[in-house]
Every structure is written in C-alpha cells, then in structure tokens.
Design a protein around this motif. Structure first.
Motif, mmCIF file in Angstrom:
data_model
loop_
_atom_site.group_PDB
_atom_site.id
_atom_site.type_symbol
_atom_site.label_atom_id
_atom_site.label_comp_id
_atom_site.label_asym_id
_atom_site.label_seq_id
_atom_site.Cartn_x
_atom_site.Cartn_y
_atom_site.Cartn_z
ATOM 1 N N THR A 191 1.312 2.148 -9.680
ATOM 2 C CA THR A 191 0.662 0.951 -9.381
ATOM 3 C C THR A 191 1.476 -0.290 -10.075
ATOM 4 O OG1 THR A 191 -1.486 2.415 -8.691
ATOM 5 C CG2 THR A 191 -1.218 0.004 -8.936
ATOM 6 N N TYR A 192 1.530 -1.615 -8.477
ATOM 7 C CA TYR A 192 2.733 -3.080 -8.879
ATOM 8 C C TYR A 192 1.585 -3.386 -8.150
ATOM 9 C CZ TYR A 192 6.593 -0.491 -10.740
ATOM 10 O OH TYR A 192 8.086 0.290 -12.123
ATOM 11 N N GLY A 238 -1.367 -3.594 -7.107
ATOM 12 C CA GLY A 238 -2.319 -3.155 -6.685
ATOM 13 C C GLY A 238 -2.256 -1.721 -5.238
ATOM 14 N N GLY A 239 -1.124 -2.084 -5.644
ATOM 15 C CA GLY A 239 -0.525 -0.872 -4.448
ATOM 16 C C GLY A 239 1.311 0.000 -5.146
ATOM 17 N N VAL A 240 1.603 0.300 -4.032
ATOM 18 C CA VAL A 240 3.003 1.592 -4.486
ATOM 19 C C VAL A 240 3.979 0.831 -4.566
ATOM 20 C CG1 VAL A 240 2.204 2.866 -3.020
ATOM 21 C CG2 VAL A 240 3.576 1.930 -1.894
ATOM 22 N N THR A 277 -1.152 8.104 -9.443
ATOM 23 C CA THR A 277 -0.739 6.758 -9.953
ATOM 24 C C THR A 277 -0.988 6.899 -11.347
ATOM 25 O OG1 THR A 277 -0.831 4.720 -9.166
ATOM 26 C CG2 THR A 277 -2.573 5.836 -9.428
ATOM 27 N N SER A 280 -0.736 3.269 -14.147
ATOM 28 C CA SER A 280 -0.566 1.691 -14.609
ATOM 29 C C SER A 280 -0.616 1.915 -15.993
ATOM 30 C CB SER A 280 -2.369 1.168 -13.427
ATOM 31 O OG SER A 280 -2.766 1.172 -14.041
ATOM 32 N N ASP A 287 -6.099 -1.437 -10.543
ATOM 33 C CA ASP A 287 -6.887 -1.027 -9.037
ATOM 34 C C ASP A 287 -5.768 -0.328 -8.293
ATOM 35 O OD1 ASP A 287 -8.244 -3.449 -8.619
ATOM 36 O OD2 ASP A 287 -6.479 -4.980 -8.288
ATOM 37 N N LYS A 288 -5.984 0.996 -9.248
ATOM 38 C CA LYS A 288 -5.150 2.158 -8.771
ATOM 39 C C LYS A 288 -5.614 1.856 -7.276
ATOM 40 C CE LYS A 288 -5.325 4.850 -12.944
ATOM 41 N NZ LYS A 288 -5.522 3.235 -13.857
ATOM 42 N N SER A 348 -6.046 1.082 -4.980
ATOM 43 C CA SER A 348 -6.230 1.343 -3.218
ATOM 44 C C SER A 348 -4.290 1.457 -3.509
ATOM 45 C CB SER A 348 -5.372 -0.516 -3.805
ATOM 46 O OG SER A 348 -6.881 -1.133 -4.066
ATOM 47 N N THR A 349 -3.471 1.976 -4.399
ATOM 48 C CA THR A 349 -2.273 3.214 -4.439
ATOM 49 C C THR A 349 -2.750 4.418 -3.358
ATOM 50 O OG1 THR A 349 -1.197 1.351 -6.226
ATOM 51 C CG2 THR A 349 -0.534 4.080 -5.755
#
Length: 203
Positions: A61-62, A64-66, A95, A97, A103-104, A106-107
């Motif tokens: 997770t970067y 908040g997303g892939v 995922t 982080s 915010d994993k 979101s991924t």
C-alpha cells in the motif's frame, strides 16, 4: 492439478515475503500448486495468467493504493478484459504496509474492483482473529482483523524479520483457504457439467 498464480509487486521484498508464505500454504493442499509471478514482468505480457485456475493479487500500500508497477500490470490486462480471458477464475488479494492501518483497505478494494471487472470470483479472508482466543497479539492469526483480504504489517527491517509471527501464520492459512476453495469450486463445476451432460443424453 489446479494452478494458482500469486501476482505481486515488492519493491523491498516485504510483499514478496508474504507472497511466499501464501504460496507455502497453497502448496500444502494436495491437488494445488502455486507460482509466484512479478507484476512488473507480467505488465509486458499478462496473457500467461489465462493458464491459471486461481489468481492471488498482492501489492504494497503506497499512499492509500496499489503501487505504480502493480497499477501498470492492471492496466496492461485491458485486452484480456475485452476477451474475458479471466472470467470465472477464483481471485483474492493481499497487501502490506508499514503501519497497522495505513489505509490498506483502499488497496484491497482496488484489487477487488479489478477482479470484478474481469468477471473473477472473489474470496475474502475467513480467519478469526486469534487474540480473542487468548493467543498473544503478535502471534495471532488475522491480528489486524481484515475480512475482505489479507493485511500484513511490515516494520522497517529485512523481510524475514519485519513481520510479527501472526502475519506469516495468517498468510499460510490464507493460502490454504484459497487452495481448498479452488478445489471445491472445481468439484462443483465438474458436478454441474456431469448433470448437464446427463440431461443432454436423456433428451
């Protein structure tokens, strides 16, 4: 033998470490074999994914997303989407982080939507958090309490030392569950095919 592709991007080895634990869990189930595939390599030619029965998708997770390389892989499958090459395959996601939340979710949602657009069948993470059973938090399976997919937290250390034991345990159990679900799905499809064939003969 049912084949599982574990497609992942891992800049520093942490996501790959979890991918390897998932593969180990899959390989413990008779009748299933799992293969690690790098998303950045598949971006040039994602067609080999059509040869697999199940696909597990994993990205760090970067913000908040892939990750960027994983998104490039996702975008490269547009032709497969038009041909419906992945329709009906079993899918799951994971995922990693550096923070417990990060915010994993979101991924995982991004991986879920990607799978749904391809017509794949998503399976979540049914593992009960073991800390509620008295297992020490760091050793507990699904200690982060994620149901839509697998979440893991990596400290800023080498991949082998970055994870709590519970996260590695969760990944192996996640792989086992995916493999068992794939076998059940395959058995049900064979049964339906046999019923359909029998009905045609009767007609």
């Amino acid at each position: 033998m049912k084949r599982v592709a574990i497609v992942h991007h891992s800049a520093h080895g942490h996501t790959e470490h979890i991918a390897r634990q998932i593969r180990a869990g899959c390989d413990e189930v008779n009748g299933v074999v799992a293969t690690l595939l790098r998303a950045e390599e598949l971006a040039a030619n994602p067609a080999p994914l059509s040869d697999f029965d199940g696909i597990v998708l994993g990205s760090p997770t970067y913000l908040g997303g892939v990750s960027g390389p994983f998104k490039c892989f996702m975008d490269a499958t547009g032709g497969m989407w038009r041909r419906q090459s992945l329709k009906g395959k079993l899918a799951a996601g994971f995922t990693v982080s550096s923070l417990p939340a990060g915010d994993k979710q979101s991924t995982l949602l991004s991986l879920f939507v990607f799978s749904m657009q391809h017509g794949m069948l998503w399976i979540g993470n049914p593992i009960l958090p073991e800390q509620h059973l008295g297992v020490p938090y760091d050793e507990a399976a699904n200690r982060l309490g994620s149901w839509s997919g697998l979440m893991a937290q990596a400290d800023h250390a080498s991949p082998a030392d970055a994870f709590a034991p519970g996260d590695a345990k969760t990944a192996r159990l996640f792989g086992q569950n995916f493999a068992h679900a794939l076998l059940r799905l395959s058995a049900e499809r064979r049964s339906l095919t046999a019923v359909a064939d029998s009905a045609e003969v009767s007609e």
